[in-house]
Motif scaffolding. Structure first.
Motif, short mmCIF file in Angstrom:
data_model
loop_
_atom_site.label_atom_id
_atom_site.label_comp_id
_atom_site.label_asym_id
_atom_site.label_seq_id
_atom_site.Cartn_x
_atom_site.Cartn_y
_atom_site.Cartn_z
N PRO A 43 -8.74 9.43 3.35
CA PRO A 43 -9.15 8.33 2.46
C PRO A 43 -10.53 7.75 2.82
O PRO A 43 -11.30 7.39 1.94
CB PRO A 43 -8.06 7.28 2.68
CG PRO A 43 -6.86 8.06 3.06
CD PRO A 43 -7.37 9.22 3.85
N ILE A 81 0.83 -1.20 0.00
CA ILE A 81 0.00 0.00 0.00
C ILE A 81 0.87 1.25 0.00
O ILE A 81 1.75 1.43 0.84
CB ILE A 81 -0.97 0.01 1.21
CG1 ILE A 81 -1.99 -1.12 1.08
CG2 ILE A 81 -1.69 1.34 1.33
CD1 ILE A 81 -2.90 -1.03 -0.14
N CYS A 137 -3.71 5.19 -8.74
CA CYS A 137 -4.74 4.35 -8.15
C CYS A 137 -5.84 4.03 -9.16
O CYS A 137 -5.89 4.62 -10.24
CB CYS A 137 -5.33 5.02 -6.92
SG CYS A 137 -6.44 6.39 -7.30
N ASN A 194 -4.57 9.06 -2.60
CA ASN A 194 -5.40 8.03 -1.99
C ASN A 194 -4.54 6.81 -1.68
O ASN A 194 -3.47 6.62 -2.26
CB ASN A 194 -6.54 7.65 -2.94
CG ASN A 194 -7.52 6.71 -2.28
OD1 ASN A 194 -7.63 6.67 -1.06
ND2 ASN A 194 -8.23 5.95 -3.11
N LEU A 195 -5.00 5.97 -0.74
CA LEU A 195 -4.30 4.71 -0.48
C LEU A 195 -4.50 3.79 -1.67
O LEU A 195 -5.62 3.66 -2.17
CB LEU A 195 -4.89 4.05 0.77
CG LEU A 195 -4.74 4.78 2.09
CD1 LEU A 195 -5.49 4.05 3.18
CD2 LEU A 195 -3.27 4.92 2.45
N HIS A 237 -5.30 14.69 3.18
CA HIS A 237 -4.70 14.13 4.40
C HIS A 237 -4.69 15.15 5.53
O HIS A 237 -3.65 15.41 6.15
CB HIS A 237 -3.30 13.58 4.13
CG HIS A 237 -3.32 12.32 3.34
ND1 HIS A 237 -3.60 11.10 3.91
CD2 HIS A 237 -3.16 12.10 2.02
CE1 HIS A 237 -3.59 10.17 2.97
NE2 HIS A 237 -3.34 10.75 1.80
N PHE A 294 0.79 5.64 -1.37
CA PHE A 294 -0.11 6.74 -1.69
C PHE A 294 -0.05 7.00 -3.19
O PHE A 294 1.03 7.02 -3.78
CB PHE A 294 0.29 8.00 -0.93
CG PHE A 294 0.10 7.86 0.55
CD1 PHE A 294 -1.18 7.67 1.08
CD2 PHE A 294 1.19 7.91 1.42
CE1 PHE A 294 -1.36 7.53 2.44
CE2 PHE A 294 1.01 7.78 2.78
CZ PHE A 294 -0.27 7.59 3.30
#
Lengths: 409, 204
Positions: free
Chosen positions: B89, B55, B70, B63-64, B109, B57
């Motif tokens: 997130p 995982i 992503c 976003n994760l 964040h 960013f």
């Protein structure tokens, strides 16, 4: 709204519970026995704030972790039970045995307190007067509390930025950072300004100086932006002033503009009472203000809040007490504390009297005896009363009265 | 505590480091692990290691994700003209659950909070501005920014700050509406929400 029962656990030196009558209640006893603490407990239950201390820790009994206060309240045909759990740094509110958010808890029991500390309103700093107004407003508009909290939060954030800016080399870049907070300050500040103006108008309509044959009392909301432009368009004016005085705020390192700098002027025959009033005038004015606050509440809810008077005889002379208690009559549930037994005796027949010793309401043996005498037709209290008037005699009577109470134990 | 063999104590201590886990819970979890098969324990260990390994960013929206960019940023079916800005997130997940929004996201964040020392520098604003730069053809595909920061003073200040920053770029900048939860009863609304809902009422 009638407060029927109050219970205290680990709260100062109090123990047990007290049952209250719908009309007048007189709590009496020697000093430091817990009379004021019972009133404080009721006020805390109503507002979650103490009128004696800003530190919750102080009300918790020594060596205990938390204090619990409970009350049973009757509103119409509804019984409600509220509980306040006071920890060293936290307070939890419960309604009918279940945890409830404080916004849903407030308003179940409403109280107005006339205490020595309240004198700050008529002789102290503007802060006390703003609090008086704000308390009155969220008593009738619960959402105002949210507005006020948000405003204070924004103010805190803005002040953090200003403090940082005042120490920074490049102050210029802070303009962009401060503006988002100023925008909220303007919209929330305008809400507060308008709510206070409206409330002051309502107060003015209910001020009844004739009650104590006092001088004409009026109140006026004094915005800190007075004389700076058109107050009728407050949000534009505040926005303009914030822009104009931006550099001053940067230099000061804290917020200079907004309703947190406003004041309530209390005038007595045209003079500002905080500056020119005598102690007696100030006391009458405060009482008239408290009663007006009560009337505004009544106009809104068709119901009276509970009226608390701490140390009745220290704050008011006998005539004023008489007028006040007659005015409150049976409509308003009133709870007063006094160290003078003579006052308890004077109102015994129309009030519930509660004798407090070591924080507890104890069986009043004298009352039982007097009731017997009264039913026998001898109006003992009424006959001895005139002799008890005035200071020194009262004191003496008080002492002997307490001695009488100590005797059986 | 001295009664347990050292490896058990060690496991309990590790569980105790997790948020919301006290001594008793840690003990219960440790004994649960002791009772499970080795395969089950390995599955848990590898799941933990996998999130740590994989995982990251998203370099576009923060976003994760397990792939960069992503899946929202890489998707060809999502509306490239609109970006929804959120604080965390899990706010993104909340919006995605509606299945009504098909645009792109941007995760900040956090939100501005001077008392906690969080300024614009601490938020992921720079790469949001990068996304709004015109490409080689001199065009910027993004037409609208939705500011979906939280409805509290910090979220409001963040939205306000971004609004001032983005408006001059010639974009449509919108703020999500605030008011009553749908499907609930009016009586469950708190006073502040109700007040906002009344103030922002609209004619039908």
């Amino acid at each position: 709204m009638k407060l029927e029962l109050v219970e205290a656990i680990n709260f100062r030196n109090l123990s047990g519970s007290i049952e209250l009558a719908p009309g007048l209640n007189v709590i009496y006893g020697a000093n430091a026995q817990g009379k004021s603490s019972w009133l404080e407990a009721i006020y805390l239950l109503a507002t979650t704030k103490s009128f004696r201390t800003a530190y919750p820790r102080e009300v918790i009994r020594h060596n205990e972790n938390e204090a619990i206060l409970r009350a049973r309240i009757k509103r119409g045909n509804l019984d409600k039970e509220i509980q306040l759990l006071i920890g060293a740094t936290t307070k939890q509110t419960f309604v009918n045995g279940k945890r409830e958010a404080v916004t849903r808890y407030l308003g179940i029991l409403d109280a107005i307190a006339f205490t020595a500390d309240e004198m700050e309103i008529v002789r102290g700093s503007p802060d006390a007067r703003r609090k008086f107004l704000d308390r009155g407003i969220f008593g009738i508009h619960p959402s105002y509390l949210g507005t006020l909290n948000e405003y204070n939060r924004v103010l805190k954030q803005k002040n953090a930025l200003l403090r940082e800016a005042s120490e920074a080399e490049n102050k210029f870049k802070y303009q962009d950072l401060i503006e988002p907070w100023n925008d909220q300050l303007i919209s929330l500040g305008t809400e507060i300004h308008l709510a206070r103006l409206d409330y002051v108008e309502k107060l003015n309509e209910e001020l009844k100086p004739e009650l104590f044959q006092a001088e004409q009392i009026t109140v006026r909301y004094k915005s800190s932006l007075e004389g700076k432009g058109d107050l009728g368009d407050y949000s534009s004016l505040l926005a303009e002033r914030l822009k104009l005085r931006f550099d001053n705020e940067l230099a000061a390192g804290y917020s200079l503009l907004g309703p947190h700098r406003d004041d309530l002027e209390i005038h007595c025959d045209g003079h500002e009472i905080s500056k020119f009033g005598s102690s007696g005038q100030q006391r009458s004015a405060l009482l008239i203000l408290d009663l007006a606050q009560m009337s505004v509440y009544h106009n809104n809810f068709e119901e009276y809040p509970i009226f608390l008077i701490d140390d009745l005889d220290a704050e008011l002379d006998r005539t004023r007490i008489e007028i006040l208690l007659n005015y409150l009559g049976d409509n308003v549930q009133t709870i007063v504390s006094t160290s003078k037994r003579s006052i308890a005796d004077r109102y015994r027949r129309r009030a519930r009297t509660l004798f407090v010793q070591s924080g507890q309401v104890v069986e009043d043996l004298d009352i039982v005896q007097e009731k017997v005498e009264l039913t026998a037709g001898a109006e003992t209290t009424e006959l001895t009363d005139p002799a008890n008037e005035g200071g020194p005699l009262d004191e003496a009577e008080n002492k002997s009265g307490n001695d009488k109470h100590r005797a059986p134990f | 505590m001295h009664d347990y063999a050292e490896p058990v104590t060690k496991l309990i201590d590790e569980f105790k480091r997790l948020p919301g886990i006290g001594h008793k819970s840690a003990q219960r979890l440790a004994f649960h692990i002791l009772r499970t098969t080795k395969e089950e324990a390995e599955r848990l260990v590898s799941a933990i290691l996998e999130v740590k390994d994989k995982i990251i960013f998203c370099s576009v929206c923060n976003n994760l994700t397990d792939a960069d960019p992503c899946r929202y940023c890489a998707s060809l079916t999502r509306d490239q003209t609109i970006i929804c800005v959120v604080e965390e997130p899990y706010n993104l997940v909340a919006i995605e659950k509606t299945r009504e929004y098909h645009g792109l996201y941007h995760v900040l964040h956090g939100a501005l909070s001077p008392i906690r020392g969080i300024g614009p520098e601490e938020l992921h604003i720079k790469n949001l501005l990068n996304r709004l730069r015109p490409d080689e053809s001199g065009e910027c595909s993004v037409r609208e920014i939705i500011l979906a920061t939280n409805p509290n003073t910090e979220g409001e200040a963040t939205a306000n700050y971004l609004g001032r920053l983005l408006k001059p770029l010639g974009l449509k900048v919108t703020r999500i509406a605030m008011g009553l939860p749908v499907g609930g009863d009016l009586e469950y609304a708190d006073e502040v929400t109700m007040h906002k809902a009344l103030t922002n009422r609209h004619e039908i």
